[in-house]
Design a protein around this motif. Structure first.
Motif, PDB file in Angstrom:
ATOM      1  N   ILE A 225      -5.514 -55.864 -18.306  1.00 45.94           N
ATOM      2  CA  ILE A 225      -6.081 -54.756 -18.948  1.00 45.94           C
ATOM      3  C   ILE A 225      -7.643 -54.503 -18.508  1.00 45.94           C
ATOM      4  CG2 ILE A 225      -6.770 -53.275 -21.088  1.00 45.94           C
ATOM      5  CD1 ILE A 225      -4.080 -54.227 -22.294  1.00 45.94           C
ATOM      6  N   LEU A 230      -7.986 -50.392 -17.768  1.00 42.44           N
ATOM      7  CA  LEU A 230      -7.104 -49.684 -18.760  1.00 42.44           C
ATOM      8  C   LEU A 230      -7.710 -49.331 -20.171  1.00 42.44           C
ATOM      9  CD1 LEU A 230      -3.915 -51.259 -17.790  1.00 42.44           C
ATOM     10  CD2 LEU A 230      -4.846 -49.237 -16.672  1.00 42.44           C
ATOM     11  N   GLY A 231      -6.990 -48.572 -20.772  1.00 41.95           N
ATOM     12  CA  GLY A 231      -7.818 -47.976 -21.927  1.00 41.95           C
ATOM     13  C   GLY A 231      -6.867 -48.706 -23.311  1.00 41.95           C
ATOM     14  N   VAL A 233      -4.307 -47.462 -25.104  1.00 38.61           N
ATOM     15  CA  VAL A 233      -3.051 -47.094 -25.165  1.00 38.61           C
ATOM     16  C   VAL A 233      -2.368 -48.531 -24.506  1.00 38.61           C
ATOM     17  CG1 VAL A 233      -1.043 -45.954 -24.132  1.00 38.61           C
ATOM     18  CG2 VAL A 233      -3.032 -44.645 -24.788  1.00 38.61           C
ATOM     19  N   ALA A 234      -2.810 -49.088 -23.403  1.00 42.00           N
ATOM     20  CA  ALA A 234      -2.365 -50.079 -22.705  1.00 42.00           C
ATOM     21  C   ALA A 234      -2.522 -51.391 -23.930  1.00 42.00           C
ATOM     22  CB  ALA A 234      -3.076 -50.530 -21.599  1.00 42.00           C
ATOM     23  N   ASP A 282      -1.019 -44.903 -20.630  1.00 43.37           N
ATOM     24  CA  ASP A 282      -2.355 -45.219 -20.257  1.00 43.37           C
ATOM     25  C   ASP A 282      -2.730 -44.522 -18.926  1.00 43.37           C
ATOM     26  OD1 ASP A 282      -4.685 -46.951 -21.719  1.00 43.37           O
ATOM     27  OD2 ASP A 282      -4.941 -46.584 -19.500  1.00 43.37           O
ATOM     28  N   ARG A 286      -5.091 -40.688 -18.436  1.00 47.00           N
ATOM     29  CA  ARG A 286      -6.323 -40.652 -17.722  1.00 47.00           C
ATOM     30  C   ARG A 286      -6.420 -39.735 -16.636  1.00 47.00           C
ATOM     31  NH1 ARG A 286      -8.136 -46.453 -15.746  1.00 47.00           N
ATOM     32  NH2 ARG A 286      -6.139 -46.350 -14.721  1.00 47.00           N
TER      33      ARG A 286
END
Length: 287
Positions: A225, A230-231, A233-234, A282, A286
């Protein structure tokens, strides 16, 4: 009709529906490579490559282990030792599956084609690792773990070392649940001279090793991540995987392995799909 019957028995033997174990992680690799949704052409041939590679590996495993399967009370009813399928038919199925995998690699790009023999060697030769090393569980993990890296190459035609974080995560995930699965064969592996972690350390310690493998998996997913920025959600996806793994381990104990099939087959399919869903969400959010 005989060929169709044999094909049906072969698909049941290799449990082709369990391709769902690694396929979502391959899709994660593909979506990370595309930073979104890959083309339909790429998705189609990645699916073909995944299913054909796994089919070849499972069929080859049944051929390689036929003498052990015949001697093991748990596996002697499998198709080849039980006489439902001939070794020649399963060998033909294996060759056809390998050729289909190479065709899929050709349809993706030049790099996947060049690397296809190496990928096949990894997934096929796993079958012999239990004869030589107790770490065969991680060899199996690597065989499935190359899926996201292969999907990345299938989409980009190039390689990015960051995707190896997902390869390693899958390797420890599969290695962990294979250690759990091997607990069933503790007595047989010892008597037959096969190598496995349970044979050497016993069932109780093996359960702790499996848990350790899965902790490493979660750490690698966290690193993934961060590497791909990644944000949240991930990140929630990793937390969900942690909860599911905890539940999986709660199903088995050193004194009770009766729910092992539920832990192995059901929960692992759920885990891979859940993680893919959060990573895909995720990436798409975006956009």
């Amino acid at each position: 009709m005989a060929v169709l019957r044999n094909l049906k028995l072969t698909l049941e033997m290799i449990k082709w529906e369990h391709s769902i174990f690694a396929l979502p992680f391959a899709f994660c690799g593909a979506m990370l490579a595309a930073n979104g949704i890959p083309s339909i052409h790429q998705v189609l041939w990645i699916v073909v490559a995944m299913i054909s590679a796994r089919s070849a590996a499972m069929a080859f495993n049944r051929l390689a282990d036929v003498s052990f399967d015949a001697a093991n009370p748990r596996t002697r009813t499998r198709a080849i030792p039980a006489g439902h399928l001939s070794p020649s038919f399963v060998a033909t199925f294996t060759v056809v599956s390998c050729l289909l995998f190479v065709l899929a690699a050709l349809q993706l790009n030049r790099m996947t084609l060049l690397l296809s023999p190496i990928a096949l060697a990894v997934v096929l030769l796993y079958s012999y690792s239990k004869r030589y090393t107790r770490w065969s569980h991680l060899v199996l993990g690597l065989a499935l773990g190359i899926a996201p890296a292969a999907a990345w190459i299938g989409v980009t035609g190039s390689f990015d070392p960051r995707i190896l974080l997902l390869t390693a995560a899958v390797m420890f995930w599969v290695g962990g649940f294979d250690v759990l699965y091997a607990c069933q064969d503790y007595d047989f592996d010892r008597d037959a001279g096969l190598h496995s972690i349970p044979r050497y350390v016993g069932i109780a310690r093996s359960l702790w090793i499996a848990r350790g493998f899965h902790v490493v998996m979660l750490a690698l997913l966290g690193a993934l991540i961060r590497a791909f920025h990644l944000g949240p959600v991930a990140s929630v996806g990793v937390l969900a995987v942690a909860v599911l793994l905890a539940y999986e381990h709660s199903l088995v104990s050193a004194n009770d392995l009766s729910k092992l099939n539920a832990a192995f087959f059901t929960m692992n399919g759920v885990i891979s799909v859940v993680f893919f869903g959060f990573v895909a969400g995720d990436l798409l959010l975006r956009k």
